[in-house]
Design a protein around this motif. Sequence first.
Motif, PDB file in Angstrom:
ATOM      1  N   LEU A  59       0.826  -1.212   0.000  1.00 19.98           N
ATOM      2  CA  LEU A  59       0.000   0.000   0.000  1.00 19.98           C
ATOM      3  C   LEU A  59       0.859   1.261   0.000  1.00 19.98           C
ATOM      4  CD1 LEU A  59      -2.914  -1.085   2.362  1.00 19.98           C
ATOM      5  CD2 LEU A  59      -2.791  -1.141  -0.125  1.00 19.98           C
ATOM      6  N   SER A  60       2.020   1.168   0.652  1.00 23.80           N
ATOM      7  CA  SER A  60       2.939   2.302   0.639  1.00 23.80           C
ATOM      8  C   SER A  60       3.453   2.529  -0.799  1.00 23.80           C
ATOM      9  CB  SER A  60       4.074   1.994   1.612  1.00 23.80           C
ATOM     10  OG  SER A  60       5.098   2.866   1.444  1.00 23.80           O
ATOM     11  N   ALA A  61       3.742   1.412  -1.499  1.00 26.68           N
ATOM     12  CA  ALA A  61       4.187   1.518  -2.903  1.00 26.68           C
ATOM     13  C   ALA A  61       3.086   2.131  -3.761  1.00 26.68           C
ATOM     14  CB  ALA A  61       4.556   0.132  -3.440  1.00 26.68           C
ATOM     15  N   GLU A  62       1.831   1.783  -3.447  1.00 26.45           N
ATOM     16  CA  GLU A  62       0.705   2.336  -4.218  1.00 26.45           C
ATOM     17  C   GLU A  62       0.585   3.852  -4.024  1.00 26.45           C
ATOM     18  OE1 GLU A  62      -1.354   0.900  -6.603  1.00 26.45           O
ATOM     19  OE2 GLU A  62       0.315  -0.476  -6.328  1.00 26.45           O
ATOM     20  N   ARG A  63       0.789   4.306  -2.799  1.00 28.26           N
ATOM     21  CA  ARG A  63       0.726   5.764  -2.548  1.00 28.26           C
ATOM     22  C   ARG A  63       1.846   6.470  -3.296  1.00 28.26           C
ATOM     23  NH1 ARG A  63       0.441   8.522   2.646  1.00 28.26           N
ATOM     24  NH2 ARG A  63      -0.819  10.005   1.537  1.00 28.26           N
ATOM     25  N   GLU A  64       3.005   5.845  -3.314  1.00 26.63           N
ATOM     26  CA  GLU A  64       4.118   6.474  -4.042  1.00 26.63           C
ATOM     27  C   GLU A  64       3.834   6.527  -5.537  1.00 26.63           C
ATOM     28  OE1 GLU A  64       8.091   5.152  -2.944  1.00 26.63           O
ATOM     29  OE2 GLU A  64       7.336   4.993  -0.893  1.00 26.63           O
ATOM     30  N   LYS A  65       3.143   5.481  -6.020  1.00 25.51           N
ATOM     31  CA  LYS A  65       2.796   5.450  -7.457  1.00 25.51           C
ATOM     32  C   LYS A  65       1.904   6.636  -7.822  1.00 25.51           C
ATOM     33  CE  LYS A  65       2.713   0.501  -8.334  1.00 25.51           C
ATOM     34  NZ  LYS A  65       1.774  -0.592  -8.585  1.00 25.51           N
TER      35      LYS A  65
END
Lengths: 322, 160
Positions: A59-65
Amino acid sequence: MKKDYTYAVARIRSRELSLLSRKDIDNLLGARSYEECIQYLSDKGFGGDDSNQDASEMLSAEREKIWSLMAELTDDLSPFDVFRFNDDFHNLKVSVKAVTRDVNPTGMFMKNGTMDGEKIYEAIKAHSYSVLPQHLRQPAQEAMTALLQTGDGQLCDIIIDRACLEAMRSKAKESGSDVIELYAELTAASADIKTAVRCEKTGKSLDFILRALAPCDTLNVDMLAKAASKSLDDIYGYLSGTSYATAVDALKISPTEFEKWCDNKLIDSIKPQKSEPFKIGPLAAYIIARENEIKAVRLILSAKLNDLNSAAINERLRDMYV
Amino acid sequence: MDNLGIVFGLLGAALATFLAGTGSAIGVGKAGVAASGVLAEDPSKFGKVLIFQLLPATQGIYGLLVAFLILSKIGVLGGDPNISATKGLLYLAASLPIAFAGLFSAIHQGNCSVAGIGTISKKPDQFGKAILLPAMVETYAILALLISMLAVFNIPGLNL
């Protein structure tokens, strides 16, 4: 000259196809295990390249995306700062408390603020407030002084939380986007209502309540504070005469139900952006939709991890943008 | 100042080309920007978005057609270049429908095409319906072309 977002909106339209729909959410709810959910999300393109990511990393990777896409779409991210201020003020809170309590804050910072969390920490530690961006300068000084003089963490929190809401509203007005303004207004109003209810339940004084509530256009904070200093029924009575009248029933059930009402109202209000081809609105709506999606996925994953039943999760899920 | 007729006639041809062409350039440009956005995410939609991009290009062609006709009638492309100032002014007036309707219809058709590109980027199966909407704007460019051409063809027969 007004900025043209035609290219960015066209790309967002294609990206909207990969947003999770209600059907995807039902599939996640119907998954037999946490691992099956992770696999489903991974198939949907969630997370980074690492196939062994846990939910939090995914989910952290998704926010960065979201933010790397926005950086690709526009050369000026400042109209979207409203969405990044939460991370900034969270990082400020962490920094102020870490400095005054002499703890190492590494790993506690949020990544998508307008300034790197470590830099905020360094600035607070060195008392170099001028290094901080305008919106953090004064709250940082105020919160540090309050915490050093009183040692009251709650006072420090209300100073920073209120400053965050004020900064969001002021930045939203600069953006000239209806969607961003609506987001900031709803965020401030819902935070004020939740604060008022909490203050009433904990018996806070009128002065404290007035200090905690951030001004907003759709609520008269003086009247809300006075109501909160009396009783819950007074709060409900005051809200009944505002545009949040329909939220009173949700508020009576629970704070969570009220949060759900706010999120659904926001999602419902941004839906017309699906047919706007030129302005910034669809980009802002996409950010809100992605944040909403991440919130829903986090809720489902933590429920799956703790073996909660699907019906209970379903009640707490928000409406989806697509 | 004996040749004012050809000056007015040429001005008409220039207006038809310039204004209708400008509208098409703006419309095609806008639609192209949106098309690039879709292609950056899904290159397989190239054929569909190209059609949307080309829709506002026709006004420029209509302007060019009217300009050619005027140039040939006033003798710039050969023949007798001696036309009266009145006839020159009539050719100038004849160019105005396609010049202005071309300019504005191409810009709005471009906007409509951008919206259509957004539609097919999400729902490619709605291509037929999505293309009809910007195509409707074309009607008014065609009506203007018709009036400009009728005028240009019939001016030489007028007894002035």
